[in-house]
Design a protein around this motif. Structure first.
Motif, PDB file in Angstrom:
ATOM      1  N   TYR A   1      -0.362 133.414  44.207  1.00  0.00           N
ATOM      2  CA  TYR A   1      -0.698 134.398  45.240  1.00  0.00           C
ATOM      3  C   TYR A   1      -0.065 134.105  46.599  1.00  0.00           C
ATOM      4  N   THR A   2       0.264 132.857  46.875  1.00  0.00           N
ATOM      5  CA  THR A   2       0.889 132.564  48.172  1.00  0.00           C
ATOM      6  C   THR A   2       2.402 132.791  48.151  1.00  0.00           C
ATOM      7  N   MET A   3       3.010 132.728  47.000  1.00  0.00           N
ATOM      8  CA  MET A   3       4.462 132.911  46.931  1.00  0.00           C
ATOM      9  C   MET A   3       4.922 134.278  47.471  1.00  0.00           C
ATOM     10  N   PRO A   4       4.256 135.390  47.136  1.00  0.00           N
ATOM     11  CA  PRO A   4       4.685 136.670  47.711  1.00  0.00           C
ATOM     12  C   PRO A   4       4.518 136.730  49.233  1.00  0.00           C
ATOM     13  N   VAL A   5       3.519 136.049  49.774  1.00  0.00           N
ATOM     14  CA  VAL A   5       3.314 136.038  51.227  1.00  0.00           C
ATOM     15  C   VAL A   5       4.434 135.247  51.907  1.00  0.00           C
ATOM     16  N   ILE A   6       4.821 134.139  51.303  1.00  0.00           N
ATOM     17  CA  ILE A   6       5.927 133.354  51.840  1.00  0.00           C
ATOM     18  C   ILE A   6       7.229 134.153  51.743  1.00  0.00           C
ATOM     19  N   ALA A   7       7.420 134.847  50.628  1.00  0.00           N
ATOM     20  CA  ALA A   7       8.610 135.698  50.466  1.00  0.00           C
ATOM     21  C   ALA A   7       8.611 136.826  51.494  1.00  0.00           C
ATOM     22  N   LEU A   8       7.452 137.324  51.837  1.00  0.00           N
ATOM     23  CA  LEU A   8       7.327 138.367  52.854  1.00  0.00           C
ATOM     24  C   LEU A   8       7.791 137.841  54.217  1.00  0.00           C
ATOM     25  N   ALA A   9       7.443 136.597  54.526  1.00  0.00           N
ATOM     26  CA  ALA A   9       7.897 135.979  55.779  1.00  0.00           C
ATOM     27  C   ALA A   9       9.421 135.814  55.762  1.00  0.00           C
ATOM     28  N   ASP A  10       9.974 135.443  54.607  1.00  0.00           N
ATOM     29  CA  ASP A  10      11.436 135.338  54.481  1.00  0.00           C
ATOM     30  C   ASP A  10      12.097 136.696  54.723  1.00  0.00           C
ATOM     31  N   LEU A  11      11.495 137.753  54.199  1.00  0.00           N
ATOM     32  CA  LEU A  11      12.007 139.106  54.411  1.00  0.00           C
ATOM     33  C   LEU A  11      11.952 139.469  55.896  1.00  0.00           C
ATOM     34  N   ALA A  12      10.880 139.082  56.554  1.00  0.00           N
ATOM     35  CA  ALA A  12      10.741 139.357  57.993  1.00  0.00           C
ATOM     36  C   ALA A  12      11.844 138.665  58.794  1.00  0.00           C
ATOM     37  N   ILE A  13      12.230 137.484  58.362  1.00  0.00           N
ATOM     38  CA  ILE A  13      13.336 136.775  59.014  1.00  0.00           C
ATOM     39  C   ILE A  13      14.625 137.566  58.830  1.00  0.00           C
ATOM     40  N   LYS A  14      14.881 137.997  57.595  1.00  0.00           N
ATOM     41  CA  LYS A  14      16.089 138.773  57.300  1.00  0.00           C
ATOM     42  C   LYS A  14      16.139 140.085  58.082  1.00  0.00           C
ATOM     43  N   LYS A  15      14.968 140.690  58.309  1.00  0.00           N
ATOM     44  CA  LYS A  15      14.901 141.941  59.061  1.00  0.00           C
ATOM     45  C   LYS A  15      14.893 141.707  60.579  1.00  0.00           C
ATOM     46  N   GLY A  16      14.867 140.443  60.988  1.00  0.00           N
ATOM     47  CA  GLY A  16      14.858 140.122  62.407  1.00  0.00           C
ATOM     48  C   GLY A  16      13.508 140.296  63.072  1.00  0.00           C
TER      49      GLY A  16
END
Length: 163
Positions: A84-99
């Motif tokens: 359950y935490t992996m998608p949240v961490i991936a979401l933070a990675d996406l936020a980095i990519k989106k600036g």
């Protein structure tokens, strides 16, 4: 708020649902993402008393508190917390990519799958399974498959003993 965590997560889930409809992704993964979204939404409401929050508000404590929430409030096992935490961490990675944020606030958070002991189905378990009335009809097929597998394994073991 364009940089809201749950808003971005919801959009990701909507896109994922379209891929599921086209057979490109798994329904079970989509269900897991929806479960994580619901847990995260509840966590933000209970812990921060809000409906959503901006990515820039994330701290390193957020994921640890979410981890605690899953373990204690939701009574999840260690490996479920990991899932359950992996998608949240991936979401933070996406936020980095989106600036939306500059660095991942979860980079210091560490969790990994634990080896689990999958014990064998004993005679009592087989008997219990035989008389079980599944809550959904599709589980009846799973029940039958498990019973057949148990019989097949028993036949293989007996065959090997005869050699």
């Amino acid at each position: 708020m364009d940089d809201a965590i749950l808003k971005v997560f919801r959009e990701q889930n909507e896109d994922f649902e379209k891929m599921v409809a086209k057979g490109k992704r798994s329904q079970s993964t989509y269900s897991k993402y929806n479960t994580v979204y619901n847990h995260l939404s509840e966590f933000i409401r209970e812990r921060y008393h809000r409906d959503d929050m901006a990515f820039r508000e994330l701290t390193s404590d957020f994921i640890r508190e979410f981890d605690f929430f899953l373990r204690i409030d939701k009574e999840c096992t260690h490996n479920t917390v990991w899932v359950y935490t992996m998608p949240v961490i991936a979401l933070a990675d996406l936020a980095i990519k989106k600036g939306l944020i500059r660095q991942n606030p979860f980079e210091d958070y560490e969790i990994s799958m634990e080896e689990t002991d999958r014990s064998y189905l004993l005679k009592e378990g087989v008997e219990k399974l035989m008389f079980l009335k599944p809550s959904k009809s599709r589980y009846e097929l799973v029940k039958v498959c498990l019973l057949l597998l148990r019989i097949l394994l028993k036949v293989i073991c007996l065959t090997m003993q005869l050699r």
